[in-house]
Scaffold this motif. Structure first.
Motif, short mmCIF file in Angstrom:
data_model
loop_
_atom_site.label_atom_id
_atom_site.label_comp_id
_atom_site.label_asym_id
_atom_site.label_seq_id
_atom_site.Cartn_x
_atom_site.Cartn_y
_atom_site.Cartn_z
N ILE A 63 1.80 -2.66 -13.11
CA ILE A 63 1.39 -3.32 -12.65
C ILE A 63 -0.11 -3.55 -11.44
N GLU A 64 -0.79 -5.01 -11.79
CA GLU A 64 -1.75 -5.25 -10.58
C GLU A 64 -1.77 -5.24 -9.69
N LEU A 65 -1.50 -4.72 -8.53
CA LEU A 65 -1.40 -4.25 -6.95
C LEU A 65 -3.02 -3.70 -6.29
N ASP A 66 -3.52 -5.11 -5.30
CA ASP A 66 -5.34 -3.99 -4.63
C ASP A 66 -4.61 -4.03 -3.41
N PHE A 67 -4.34 -2.72 -2.68
CA PHE A 67 -4.63 -2.40 -1.51
C PHE A 67 -4.97 -2.14 -0.73
N SER A 68 -6.67 -2.82 -1.36
CA SER A 68 -7.27 -2.68 -0.06
C SER A 68 -7.65 -3.62 1.02
N SER A 69 -6.54 -4.38 1.15
CA SER A 69 -6.28 -5.25 2.14
C SER A 69 -4.43 -5.59 2.22
N ALA A 70 -3.95 -5.42 3.15
CA ALA A 70 -2.86 -5.87 2.97
C ALA A 70 -2.02 -6.32 2.32
N ILE A 71 -0.53 -6.54 2.08
CA ILE A 71 -0.13 -7.42 0.52
C ILE A 71 1.38 -7.66 1.22
N ALA A 72 1.82 -8.70 1.83
CA ALA A 72 2.85 -8.46 1.99
C ALA A 72 3.65 -8.38 1.24
N ASP A 91 13.90 5.04 -8.42
CA ASP A 91 14.17 6.26 -8.28
C ASP A 91 13.49 6.92 -7.56
N VAL A 92 12.26 6.98 -7.41
CA VAL A 92 10.99 7.92 -6.97
C VAL A 92 9.99 6.46 -6.61
N LEU A 93 9.65 6.61 -5.46
CA LEU A 93 8.19 5.48 -4.79
C LEU A 93 7.20 6.83 -4.34
N ILE A 94 6.06 7.04 -5.30
CA ILE A 94 4.93 7.62 -5.18
C ILE A 94 3.79 7.27 -4.39
N CYS A 95 3.35 6.54 -3.43
CA CYS A 95 2.63 5.98 -2.75
C CYS A 95 1.49 7.00 -3.24
N LEU A 126 3.43 1.78 3.95
CA LEU A 126 4.97 1.17 4.35
C LEU A 126 4.85 0.11 3.85
N LEU A 127 4.11 -1.18 3.47
CA LEU A 127 4.71 -2.23 3.03
C LEU A 127 4.92 -2.32 1.73
N LEU A 128 4.61 -1.35 0.78
CA LEU A 128 5.35 -0.54 -0.56
C LEU A 128 6.49 -0.39 -0.64
N PHE A 129 6.40 0.60 0.66
CA PHE A 129 8.15 1.02 0.79
C PHE A 129 9.37 -0.31 1.66
N GLN A 130 9.05 -0.70 2.24
CA GLN A 130 9.37 -2.37 2.73
C GLN A 130 9.35 -3.09 1.40
N ALA A 131 8.81 -3.28 0.45
CA ALA A 131 8.82 -4.37 -0.48
C ALA A 131 10.34 -3.68 -1.10
N LEU A 132 10.47 -1.94 -1.50
CA LEU A 132 10.55 -1.31 -2.86
C LEU A 132 12.26 -1.53 -2.61
N ALA A 146 4.72 10.41 0.63
CA ALA A 146 3.62 9.51 0.56
C ALA A 146 2.75 10.84 0.32
N VAL A 147 2.21 10.78 -0.06
CA VAL A 147 0.67 11.65 -0.73
C VAL A 147 -0.03 11.55 0.14
N SER A 148 0.01 12.49 0.95
CA SER A 148 -1.19 12.98 1.89
C SER A 148 -2.00 14.08 2.15
N SER A 149 -1.96 14.36 3.04
CA SER A 149 -3.23 16.17 3.38
C SER A 149 -2.63 17.00 4.32
N SER A 150 -3.35 17.89 4.20
CA SER A 150 -3.33 18.47 4.96
C SER A 150 -4.20 18.01 6.09
N VAL A 151 -5.89 17.55 5.69
CA VAL A 151 -6.78 16.91 6.81
C VAL A 151 -5.92 16.69 7.86
N GLY A 152 -4.72 15.60 7.41
CA GLY A 152 -4.11 14.85 8.78
C GLY A 152 -2.96 15.89 9.22
N SER A 153 -2.87 16.39 9.22
CA SER A 153 -2.08 17.70 10.03
C SER A 153 -2.34 17.79 11.22
#
Length: 253
Positions: A63-72, A91-95, A126-132, A146-153
């Motif tokens: 599926i083509e979804l460009d998240f560089s700008s917010a998609i409702a 079953d599993v949403l991996i952002c 967040l918007l993808l979670f709301q959508a699905l 939510a694929v994050s990073s230790s850089v965000g700790s």
């Protein structure tokens, strides 16, 4: 598809997203719905998975979804509803999709970089979670990863500049914890996942930013194998509401 385990992965055409897509496709009774930014990325993903040995009754949808700008959320849901994919549940949403801009000290972070990082790394998941969410509710054990990073700790902040990327991942972690706390009665398993410092385009970019000699220490295969072990074993009691590393260790928020 109704009997298959359904994974949705954003940024599935390269790096960790591609590794996850390829690895999951090898499993039986698995449906992978991978989002990509544009038709060029979709073509690349098809080519990269052409030689993948696909498990029995498993399949890939793009599926083509460009998240560089917010998609409702309503627009995202419409795209899923109107696609040729017979989506009955997720079953599993991996952002996984993310952007890395210059990893500058706080003194040099620009407002533009902050907006770009937050748009892709925090707002889009967040918007993808709301959508699905309606699809996740139909799963017997729904997961939001939510694929994050230790850089965000914040508690264990890395000893090198994280720029706006670190700030956006900290925001993603906060939102993930909020989703966990607010969906206890739904049985949702919601957590952030640190995949390690991986030999991807973003990983190599970070190495150059930090004047690191050589390549990042982890291969995509190592990261994906460990990350999928965390995902496969995740429960509401043991995993949800935490920041986990690919090796199963908890990273401080």
């Amino acid at each position: 598809m109704s009997s298959n385990k359904v994974f949705v992965i954003t940024g599935g055409n390269r790096g960790i997203g591609l590794g996850l897509t390829q690895k999951l496709l090898q499993r039986p009774n698995t449906t992978v719905i991978a989002s990509v930014r544009n038709s060029e990325a979709a073509t690349s993903l098809r080519a990269e998975t052409q030689s993948t040995t696909v498990g029995e009754n498993s399949n890939l949808h793009i599926i083509e979804l460009d998240f560089s700008s917010a998609i409702a959320p309503e627009k995202i849901r419409q795209i899923f509803d109107e696609s040729t994919i017979e989506v009955t549940h997720v079953d599993v949403l991996i952002c996984n999709a993310a952007v890395v801009v210059p990893l500058t000290p706080a003194l040099s972070i620009t407002a533009e970089d902050l907006r770009t990082s937050f748009e892709v790394n925090a707002i889009a998941p967040l918007l993808l979670f709301q959508a699905l969410w309606p699809y996740l509710q139909k799963s017997s054990a729904p997961q939001y990863v939510a694929v994050s990073s230790s850089v965000g700790s914040i508690a264990a902040q890395e000893p090198f500049p994280g720029g706006s990327y670190g700030a956006s991942k900290a925001a993603l972690n906060w939102l993930t914890k909020a989703i966990h706390m607010q969906h206890e009665s739904d049985g949702l398993i919601a957590y952030s996942l640190h995949p390690g410092w991986v030999q991807t385009r973003a990983g190599h970019y970070s190495a150059k930013q930090w004047d690191y000699p050589g390549d990042p220490p982890m291969t995509v295969e190592e990261s994906v194998t460990g990350s999928l072990q965390v995902i496969d074993n995740a429960t509401r009691e043991t995993t949800s509401g935490k920041l986990f590393a690919y090796n199963g260790q908890v990273v401080p928020w």
